[in-house]
Design an enzyme around this catalytic site. Sequence first.
Site, PDB file in Angstrom:
ATOM      1  N   LYS A 298      -5.777  -0.149   6.008  1.00  0.00           N
ATOM      2  CA  LYS A 298      -7.096  -0.978   5.582  1.00  0.00           C
ATOM      3  C   LYS A 298      -6.205  -2.243   4.772  1.00  0.00           C
ATOM      4  O   LYS A 298      -6.722  -3.354   5.357  1.00  0.00           O
ATOM      5  CB  LYS A 298      -7.766  -0.236   4.391  1.00  0.00           C
ATOM      6  CG  LYS A 298      -8.407   1.068   4.706  1.00  0.00           C
ATOM      7  CD  LYS A 298      -9.374   1.505   3.565  1.00  0.00           C
ATOM      8  CE  LYS A 298      -8.317   1.787   2.233  1.00  0.00           C
ATOM      9  NZ  LYS A 298      -7.689   3.236   2.530  1.00  0.00           N
TER      10      LYS A 298
ATOM     11  N   ARG B 259     -15.554   4.197  -2.881  1.00  0.00           N
ATOM     12  CA  ARG B 259     -14.832   5.546  -2.763  1.00  0.00           C
ATOM     13  C   ARG B 259     -15.618   6.543  -3.154  1.00  0.00           C
ATOM     14  O   ARG B 259     -15.195   7.779  -2.930  1.00  0.00           O
ATOM     15  CB  ARG B 259     -13.346   5.195  -3.509  1.00  0.00           C
ATOM     16  CG  ARG B 259     -12.507   5.072  -2.627  1.00  0.00           C
ATOM     17  CD  ARG B 259     -11.135   5.117  -3.396  1.00  0.00           C
ATOM     18  NE  ARG B 259     -10.047   5.471  -2.899  1.00  0.00           N
ATOM     19  CZ  ARG B 259      -9.063   4.442  -2.430  1.00  0.00           C
ATOM     20  NH1 ARG B 259      -9.453   3.355  -2.845  1.00  0.00           N
ATOM     21  NH2 ARG B 259      -7.749   4.571  -2.017  1.00  0.00           N
TER      22      ARG B 259
ATOM     23  N   ARG C 238       5.859   4.172   3.654  1.00  0.00           N
ATOM     24  CA  ARG C 238       5.485   2.985   2.574  1.00  0.00           C
ATOM     25  C   ARG C 238       6.007   3.238   1.294  1.00  0.00           C
ATOM     26  O   ARG C 238       6.679   2.186   0.531  1.00  0.00           O
ATOM     27  CB  ARG C 238       3.986   2.853   2.652  1.00  0.00           C
ATOM     28  CG  ARG C 238       3.324   1.782   1.743  1.00  0.00           C
ATOM     29  CD  ARG C 238       1.924   1.462   1.934  1.00  0.00           C
ATOM     30  NE  ARG C 238       1.195   2.546   0.967  1.00  0.00           N
ATOM     31  CZ  ARG C 238      -0.152   2.613   1.179  1.00  0.00           C
ATOM     32  NH1 ARG C 238      -0.771   1.716   1.823  1.00  0.00           N
ATOM     33  NH2 ARG C 238      -0.680   3.590   0.347  1.00  0.00           N
TER      34      ARG C 238
ATOM     35  N   ARG D 245       5.779   2.381  -4.310  1.00  0.00           N
ATOM     36  CA  ARG D 245       4.655   2.887  -5.055  1.00  0.00           C
ATOM     37  C   ARG D 245       4.675   4.265  -5.450  1.00  0.00           C
ATOM     38  O   ARG D 245       5.085   5.204  -4.491  1.00  0.00           O
ATOM     39  CB  ARG D 245       3.436   2.670  -4.231  1.00  0.00           C
ATOM     40  CG  ARG D 245       2.520   1.359  -4.492  1.00  0.00           C
ATOM     41  CD  ARG D 245       1.604   1.280  -3.537  1.00  0.00           C
ATOM     42  NE  ARG D 245       0.554   2.445  -3.568  1.00  0.00           N
ATOM     43  CZ  ARG D 245      -0.541   2.470  -3.140  1.00  0.00           C
ATOM     44  NH1 ARG D 245      -0.744   1.282  -2.132  1.00  0.00           N
ATOM     45  NH2 ARG D 245      -1.578   3.202  -2.900  1.00  0.00           N
TER      46      ARG D 245
ATOM     47  N   ARG E 251      -4.579  12.739  -3.094  1.00  0.00           N
ATOM     48  CA  ARG E 251      -5.655  11.820  -2.744  1.00  0.00           C
ATOM     49  C   ARG E 251      -6.235  12.080  -1.396  1.00  0.00           C
ATOM     50  O   ARG E 251      -7.337  11.484  -1.580  1.00  0.00           O
ATOM     51  CB  ARG E 251      -4.620  10.418  -2.559  1.00  0.00           C
ATOM     52  CG  ARG E 251      -4.197   9.964  -3.858  1.00  0.00           C
ATOM     53  CD  ARG E 251      -3.161   9.056  -3.752  1.00  0.00           C
ATOM     54  NE  ARG E 251      -2.591   7.867  -2.634  1.00  0.00           N
ATOM     55  CZ  ARG E 251      -1.672   7.579  -2.176  1.00  0.00           C
ATOM     56  NH1 ARG E 251      -0.813   8.053  -2.386  1.00  0.00           N
ATOM     57  NH2 ARG E 251      -1.883   6.490  -1.349  1.00  0.00           N
TER      58      ARG E 251
HETATM   59  P1  ADP Z   1      -4.761   3.977  -0.716  1.00  0.00           P
HETATM   60  O1  ADP Z   1      -5.746   3.624   0.197  1.00  0.00           O
HETATM   61  O2  ADP Z   1      -3.466   4.042   0.093  1.00  0.00           O
HETATM   62  O3  ADP Z   1      -4.903   5.389  -1.376  1.00  0.00           O
HETATM   63  P2  ADP Z   1      -5.184   2.001  -2.775  1.00  0.00           P
HETATM   64  O4  ADP Z   1      -4.313   1.042  -3.179  1.00  0.00           O
HETATM   65  O5  ADP Z   1      -6.692   1.935  -2.065  1.00  0.00           O
HETATM   66  O6  ADP Z   1      -4.426   2.705  -1.645  1.00  0.00           O
HETATM   67  O7  ADP Z   1      -5.480   3.068  -4.090  1.00  0.00           O
HETATM   68  C1  ADP Z   1      -4.659   3.435  -4.947  1.00  0.00           C
HETATM   69  C2  ADP Z   1      -5.299   4.353  -6.003  1.00  0.00           C
HETATM   70  O8  ADP Z   1      -6.012   3.531  -6.918  1.00  0.00           O
HETATM   71  C3  ADP Z   1      -6.263   5.417  -5.520  1.00  0.00           C
HETATM   72  O9  ADP Z   1      -5.676   6.644  -5.098  1.00  0.00           O
HETATM   73  C4  ADP Z   1      -7.061   5.445  -6.853  1.00  0.00           C
HETATM   74  O10 ADP Z   1      -6.250   6.477  -7.719  1.00  0.00           O
HETATM   75  C5  ADP Z   1      -7.138   3.998  -7.251  1.00  0.00           C
HETATM   76  N1  ADP Z   1      -8.167   3.688  -6.850  1.00  0.00           N
HETATM   77  C6  ADP Z   1      -8.489   2.635  -5.778  1.00  0.00           C
HETATM   78  N2  ADP Z   1      -9.560   1.988  -5.619  1.00  0.00           N
HETATM   79  C7  ADP Z   1     -10.253   2.931  -5.945  1.00  0.00           C
HETATM   80  C8  ADP Z   1     -11.915   3.430  -6.243  1.00  0.00           C
HETATM   81  N3  ADP Z   1     -12.704   2.355  -5.589  1.00  0.00           N
HETATM   82  N4  ADP Z   1     -12.186   4.048  -7.054  1.00  0.00           N
HETATM   83  C9  ADP Z   1     -11.533   4.732  -7.896  1.00  0.00           C
HETATM   84  N5  ADP Z   1     -10.268   4.818  -7.839  1.00  0.00           N
HETATM   85  C10 ADP Z   1      -9.579   3.830  -6.910  1.00  0.00           C
END
Ligand code: ADP
Length: 192
Positions: free
Chosen positions: A14, A89, A128, A134, A146
């Site tokens: 993404k 999400r 990654r 991370r 996740r």
């Molecule tokens: P990825 O898509 O690789 O999991 P992100 O950077 O989008 O990575 O998200 C990392 C973490 O941040 C998620 O696992 C979650 O804990 C938190 N997070 C991100 N976006 C949201 C959201 N819209 N609602 C709740 N938690 C979120």
Amino acid sequence: MFNIIIFGPPGAGKGTQSAKLLDKYNLTHLSTGDVFRSNIKGETELGLLAKSYIDKGELVPDEVTIAMVKDFVQQHADSTGFIFDGFPRTISQGEALSEILAEHNEKIDIVLALEVDEDELVKRLLERGKISGRADDQDEGTIRNRFKEYLNKTEPLLDFYRNKNLLHSVQGMGSIDDIFNRLVQEVDSVKA
Ligand code: ADP
């Protein structure tokens, strides 16, 4: 405005594809994950709270995330459009996003869903993790959690947007440029 949601499981690409789409369509990027990470780095109150969930591979609570997005949209109200990356999400977040945009007389124009095999996702995340540092990409237990969160809470959004006729699924395997070209085709098919 032209507003895009880029959707997919953790590791689907993404962020990578958002960067290319932003450039092509001159949009404003909102990655909720990036905002949380910059707050963690800055040791803000929001960062501290978010960290306690992110480190376990859990979603940050809806009310916290939704308030943050509402603020962001408000502050960028003069933008020519948004790419929402990692948001919504949950179904509640999806409903909230429609309301937030409606307050600005705006709406989502397209949802681009990246489809990637689970084996490939785990491989990408672990890779990654080595490069980005991370923490949530380095521990296989966190990665699994996740995916669990994605399946339980996020995947139901696919039907939510399919029912609104906004969902465009795209094969997310292959080269970055090939995937980008597929996304552009979908965007151009709805963009006037
Ligand atoms: P990825 O898509 O690789 O999991 P992100 O950077 O989008 O990575 O998200 C990392 C973490 O941040 C998620 O696992 C979650 O804990 C938190 N997070 C991100 N976006 C949201 C959201 N819209 N609602 C709740 N938690 C979120």
